[in-house]
Design an enzyme around this catalytic site. Structure first.
Site, PDB file in Angstrom:
ATOM      1  CD  GLU A 152       6.483  -6.924   1.183  1.00 58.59           C
ATOM      2  OE1 GLU A 152       6.699  -7.100  -0.030  1.00 58.59           O
ATOM      3  OE2 GLU A 152       6.662  -5.821   1.755  1.00 58.59           O
ATOM      4  CG  ASP A 187       7.028  -8.439  -3.462  1.00 57.22           C
ATOM      5  OD1 ASP A 187       7.397  -9.098  -4.464  1.00 57.22           O
ATOM      6  OD2 ASP A 187       7.298  -7.235  -3.314  1.00 57.22           O
ATOM      7  CD  GLN A 215       4.211  -4.694  -2.752  1.00 57.48           C
ATOM      8  OE1 GLN A 215       5.039  -5.324  -2.100  1.00 57.48           O
ATOM      9  NE2 GLN A 215       4.017  -3.403  -2.589  1.00 57.48           N
ATOM     10  CD  GLU A 251       7.763  -2.915  -3.340  1.00 52.59           C
ATOM     11  OE1 GLU A 251       7.591  -2.100  -2.422  1.00 52.59           O
ATOM     12  OE2 GLU A 251       7.833  -4.154  -3.138  1.00 52.59           O
TER      13      GLU A 251
END
Length: 275
Positions: A152, A187, A215, A251
């Site tokens: 990530e 993300d 995310q 998240e």
């Protein structure tokens, strides 16, 4: 319609961790993710998943530590991964093996491996070489168990000094490692802070099949996705149009914080998608 997983490390903070599974199911979530299961026995978490009809879709490999006691408390320390840190390869392997045992027990298909903080003055080529070698080993071990490894890109405002920050860098790492089960955890909160142009990034990378998980959070405060500068209604339409069938992890930090019902009260954005 995208599929959303509750991140139990961020949501339902008013409850003890093991009680968050029931709360997520009650709010309509069918899947969960979180940073680390290691303070708890796998059987204890598995029973919560089963009792609430939840699927475990993601958790992180230990950010440091090899022995079980060190792994269980790793998130209380400042390190945020060791995959790119030379001289700690044995510790990385031991910790990742620990994660694989939990993934088997929880039937979790994905493990996120954090790159770590680049030491001041460190040679980035050396860090990258270490990172590639560790990921190649981890992907091979995960493949034997039928699991995926995720990396990530994370912004350096939230985690100063984090080694991996950009989507193009992450995909270059994937190409160099050359393992089909190594994918990117994209993300959109981090992507917006570092790069922006999120819709174009989705259109560029989702069709490759190399994004294993998404995310979300509002930018810049990291609250619910219906706050801040990103138009998630539009982005969800883009994601749908691209045929992404994976999970989207929630998240984010609820605006109301750790007050009773704070997370549930902030789920109007999700209820609106289903109305």
């Amino acid at each position: 319609m995208p599929r959303f997983a509750a991140n139990l490390s961020f949501l339902y903070q008013e409850l003890a961790f093991l009680d968050r599974f029931e709360a997520a199911a009650r709010d309509g979530f069918q899947a969960v993710e979180y940073l680390a299961p290691y303070p708890f026995e796998p059987a204890e978490i598995r029973s919560r998943l089963k009792a609430n009809g939840l699927q475990q879709v993601l958790f992180n490999a230990p950010p440091s530590g090899g022995e079980a006691a060190d792994v269980a408390t790793a998130w209380d320390r400042s390190e945020r991964g060791i995959a790119a840190l030379p001289g700690r390869e044995a510790e990385f392997r031991q910790g990742f093996a620990h994660a694989l045992r939990y993934a088997e027990a929880l039937d979790c298909p994905r493990i996120h491996v954090m790159a770590g903080l680049a030491p001041t003055g460190a040679d980035r080529n050396t860090l990258r070489t270490t990172y590639i070698a560790n990921l190649r080993w981890a992907a091979a071990e995960a493949a034997k168990a039928g699991r995926e490894v995720l990396i990530e890109p994370i912004n350096t405002r939230d985690i100063p000094g984090f080694f991996l920050n950009r989507q193009d860098d992450a995909h270059a790492v994937l190409a160099e490692v050359g393992a089909a089960n190594l994918k990117v955890q994209m993300d959109l909160y981090h992507c917006q802070i570092v790069e922006g142009d999120v819709a174009s990034k989705l259109k560029a990378y989702l069709p490759t099949g190399r994004v294993g998980h998404l995310q979300i959070a509002g930018v810049p405060e990291r609250h619910e996705p219906d706050t801040g500068e990103l138009n998630y209604g539009y982005l969800f339409e883009v994601i749908d149009s691209l045929g992404f069938d994976g999970w989207i992890g929630c998240e984010y930090k609820p605006r109301r914080g750790a007050v009773p019902g704070g997370t549930s009260d902030g789920l109007g954005w999700l209820r609106g998608l289903h109305s």
